[in-house]
Each structure stands twice: as C-alpha cells, then as structure tokens.
Design a protein around this motif. Sequence first.
Motif, PDB file in Angstrom:
ATOM      1  N   LEU A  54       4.191   5.140  10.833  1.00 54.79           N
ATOM      2  CA  LEU A  54       4.203   5.831   9.546  1.00 54.79           C
ATOM      3  C   LEU A  54       4.621   7.286   9.703  1.00 54.79           C
ATOM      4  O   LEU A  54       5.317   7.836   8.830  1.00 54.79           O
ATOM      5  CB  LEU A  54       2.824   5.742   8.889  1.00 54.79           C
ATOM      6  N   TYR A  55       4.205   7.908  10.794  1.00 52.63           N
ATOM      7  CA  TYR A  55       4.615   9.291  11.046  1.00 52.63           C
ATOM      8  C   TYR A  55       6.134   9.395  11.127  1.00 52.63           C
ATOM      9  O   TYR A  55       6.745  10.312  10.548  1.00 52.63           O
ATOM     10  CB  TYR A  55       3.970   9.794  12.339  1.00 52.63           C
ATOM     11  N   ASN A  56       6.765   8.464  11.810  1.00 51.48           N
ATOM     12  CA  ASN A  56       8.221   8.490  11.922  1.00 51.48           C
ATOM     13  C   ASN A  56       8.900   8.204  10.592  1.00 51.48           C
ATOM     14  O   ASN A  56       9.989   8.738  10.315  1.00 51.48           O
ATOM     15  CB  ASN A  56       8.677   7.484  12.977  1.00 51.48           C
ATOM     16  N   LEU A  57       8.279   7.387   9.746  1.00 48.36           N
ATOM     17  CA  LEU A  57       8.824   7.157   8.413  1.00 48.36           C
ATOM     18  C   LEU A  57       8.800   8.446   7.586  1.00 48.36           C
ATOM     19  O   LEU A  57       9.756   8.761   6.864  1.00 48.36           O
ATOM     20  CB  LEU A  57       8.024   6.067   7.694  1.00 48.36           C
ATOM     21  N   VAL A  58       7.706   9.199   7.694  1.00 47.62           N
ATOM     22  CA  VAL A  58       7.602  10.467   6.969  1.00 47.62           C
ATOM     23  C   VAL A  58       8.590  11.482   7.529  1.00 47.62           C
ATOM     24  O   VAL A  58       9.221  12.235   6.778  1.00 47.62           O
ATOM     25  CB  VAL A  58       6.153  10.997   7.027  1.00 47.62           C
TER      26      VAL A  58
ATOM     27  N   GLY B 135       5.850  10.153  -0.188  1.00 48.65           N
ATOM     28  CA  GLY B 135       5.436   8.752  -0.060  1.00 48.65           C
ATOM     29  C   GLY B 135       4.514   8.247  -1.140  1.00 48.65           C
ATOM     30  O   GLY B 135       3.992   7.135  -1.028  1.00 48.65           O
ATOM     31  N   ARG B 136       4.320   9.023  -2.220  1.00 52.85           N
ATOM     32  CA  ARG B 136       3.431   8.551  -3.293  1.00 52.85           C
ATOM     33  C   ARG B 136       4.001   7.320  -4.008  1.00 52.85           C
ATOM     34  O   ARG B 136       3.252   6.460  -4.457  1.00 52.85           O
ATOM     35  CB  ARG B 136       3.195   9.671  -4.303  1.00 52.85           C
ATOM     36  N   ASP B 137       5.315   7.285  -4.132  1.00 52.23           N
ATOM     37  CA  ASP B 137       5.955   6.205  -4.886  1.00 52.23           C
ATOM     38  C   ASP B 137       6.589   5.148  -3.984  1.00 52.23           C
ATOM     39  O   ASP B 137       7.277   4.256  -4.474  1.00 52.23           O
ATOM     40  CB  ASP B 137       7.042   6.793  -5.804  1.00 52.23           C
ATOM     41  N   GLU B 138       6.369   5.259  -2.689  1.00 55.90           N
ATOM     42  CA  GLU B 138       6.949   4.287  -1.758  1.00 55.90           C
ATOM     43  C   GLU B 138       5.846   3.380  -1.230  1.00 55.90           C
ATOM     44  O   GLU B 138       4.837   3.848  -0.692  1.00 55.90           O
ATOM     45  CB  GLU B 138       7.640   4.994  -0.597  1.00 55.90           C
ATOM     46  N   MET B 139       6.045   2.089  -1.383  1.00 57.91           N
ATOM     47  CA  MET B 139       5.031   1.126  -0.969  1.00 57.91           C
ATOM     48  C   MET B 139       5.358   0.571   0.407  1.00 57.91           C
ATOM     49  O   MET B 139       6.518   0.357   0.755  1.00 57.91           O
ATOM     50  CB  MET B 139       4.943  -0.015  -1.986  1.00 57.91           C
TER      51      MET B 139
ATOM     52  N   ILE C 266       0.847  -1.173   0.000  1.00 59.57           N
ATOM     53  CA  ILE C 266       0.000   0.000   0.000  1.00 59.57           C
ATOM     54  C   ILE C 266       0.887   1.227   0.000  1.00 59.57           C
ATOM     55  O   ILE C 266       1.988   1.225   0.559  1.00 59.57           O
ATOM     56  CB  ILE C 266      -0.956   0.004   1.215  1.00 59.57           C
ATOM     57  N   ASN C 267       0.414   2.261  -0.661  1.00 62.39           N
ATOM     58  CA  ASN C 267       1.135   3.512  -0.766  1.00 62.39           C
ATOM     59  C   ASN C 267       1.335   4.151   0.611  1.00 62.39           C
ATOM     60  O   ASN C 267       0.410   4.190   1.423  1.00 62.39           O
ATOM     61  CB  ASN C 267       0.334   4.442  -1.691  1.00 62.39           C
ATOM     62  N   LEU C 268       2.556   4.663   0.884  1.00 62.08           N
ATOM     63  CA  LEU C 268       2.848   5.265   2.182  1.00 62.08           C
ATOM     64  C   LEU C 268       1.959   6.467   2.449  1.00 62.08           C
ATOM     65  O   LEU C 268       1.418   6.616   3.548  1.00 62.08           O
ATOM     66  CB  LEU C 268       4.326   5.681   2.244  1.00 62.08           C
ATOM     67  N   ARG C 269       1.792   7.306   1.460  1.00 61.54           N
ATOM     68  CA  ARG C 269       0.960   8.499   1.645  1.00 61.54           C
ATOM     69  C   ARG C 269      -0.492   8.128   1.921  1.00 61.54           C
ATOM     70  O   ARG C 269      -1.121   8.665   2.834  1.00 61.54           O
ATOM     71  CB  ARG C 269       1.053   9.395   0.409  1.00 61.54           C
ATOM     72  N   GLN C 270      -1.042   7.207   1.141  1.00 63.26           N
ATOM     73  CA  GLN C 270      -2.431   6.801   1.322  1.00 63.26           C
ATOM     74  C   GLN C 270      -2.659   6.195   2.696  1.00 63.26           C
ATOM     75  O   GLN C 270      -3.650   6.510   3.370  1.00 63.26           O
ATOM     76  CB  GLN C 270      -2.831   5.806   0.224  1.00 63.26           C
TER      77      GLN C 270
END
Length: 220
Positions: free
Chosen positions: A162-166, A183-187, A17-21
């Motif tokens: 996910l917040y820490n990844l961003v 994060g659009r291109d990171e799954m 799943i997309n990171l941003r989504q």
Amino acid sequence: MNNSQINGSRKVSLFFINLRQSFIFLNYFISALGIACLVFSEVFPSAVYFGLYLALSVCFFYESKGRIPLEPPVQLSIWKIGVAFFVFFYFLGDFPVLPVLVSFLVLVMFLKLVFKAELNDYLYGYLIGIVYLLIGAIYARGLSFGVLFLTFYLVLCWVLILYNLVVRKVGSHAPPSRFRSIGRDEMIEWPLFSLAGGLVFGSLILTVIIFVSFPSPHIA
C-alpha cells in the motif's frame, strides 16, 4: 431495495476497502504488533504498555480523521534527538542500556506518528517495528512469539504494498498536505491482500523446505 441489491452491497463492503483507511490501519497495526513484541522483553512494567497502546489509539483516531500527521514546526533530526536523549539519561543516572534505547525508539515512533515532513517518514515506523521484533526475539520463548512473528511479517508485506501504491500517486517526498487525503475514493480489492498473503506463506514454506533439505556440515 430488493434482496439482490442488498446482497450486492454486502459483497462490495466485504471485498473492497478504501486505500486510505487500509493504509492507515495497517500502519498502526504494525506499530501495535511491534509493541506486542516488546512485551516479551519485559523492558517496561505492564502499565507502560497499556499507556503506549492508549497513546497509539489516540493517534490512530486523529489520523483517521485527517488531523495528523502535521508538518513539523522545526526540522526533526533523529541523530540530534538521540544525542540529546542519551546525554540526558547519562547525567540523570545509571540506567541499563536496553530500557534507554527502547524509550528512545518509542519517542521517535510517536514523534513520527504526529509529525511527518514527507511520505518517506512512514518508513521510520516500519524500521522501528522491526527493531522491536528483534528485541522481542531475544527474550521470547514458545510458539506464541512465532505466531506474532508471522503476523508481523504478513502485515509488513501488506503495508509496503500500500505504501508503494501511495508513492506512485504523490511521490515519496510529498508533504502531509498532499498525501493526507490520498486514496479516499480508490478502493482496494480483498484479493490483493489474499494474493500477497499467499505469496508470503509460500515463501516461508519454501524457505523451511530449503533449510531442512540443505545438508548440514559435520564437525569432526
């Protein structure tokens, strides 16, 4: 396209799943769970909660399209907004403290959904959700709130991961123009969520075991 290719594409869609989504979805999910906790307190009529969920859905739609959050036109000072808010209700009439407090938290929550000066502002939503959870715990009775609490706890752990990844990509003080499209291109692999969920439930089970096995003091 043969069957093996179709099965392969299904596998990718199921386990990635997309990171941003996922980050946006979990942020709004935690807010939705917080509002669900408020339902147990019966602070507002049912129609108000319906309106809150409708407004939350609109914000989710616009953020998923990348139109919000926006940089605030003026600096939003939470304590100044709070002072003005409580003074307004003080002169307006004699209102119970809890509805006024919850109304203020709802106002801050939606302001922070629409306007963010930096990535750190997402933390306000998590903190407000925890306060909603505590308010609901005061009035809740039965196992239904227990399920809600466990779900909130699990989703909070996921969204913090996910917040820490961003944060690692853009920094905690990045403005919306920098983190809005990150994060659009990171799954993200689904095993990350399952591992985090296993750790959460494992910690809960360990806590219960320690609590039950710990000798209770006897009062003479």
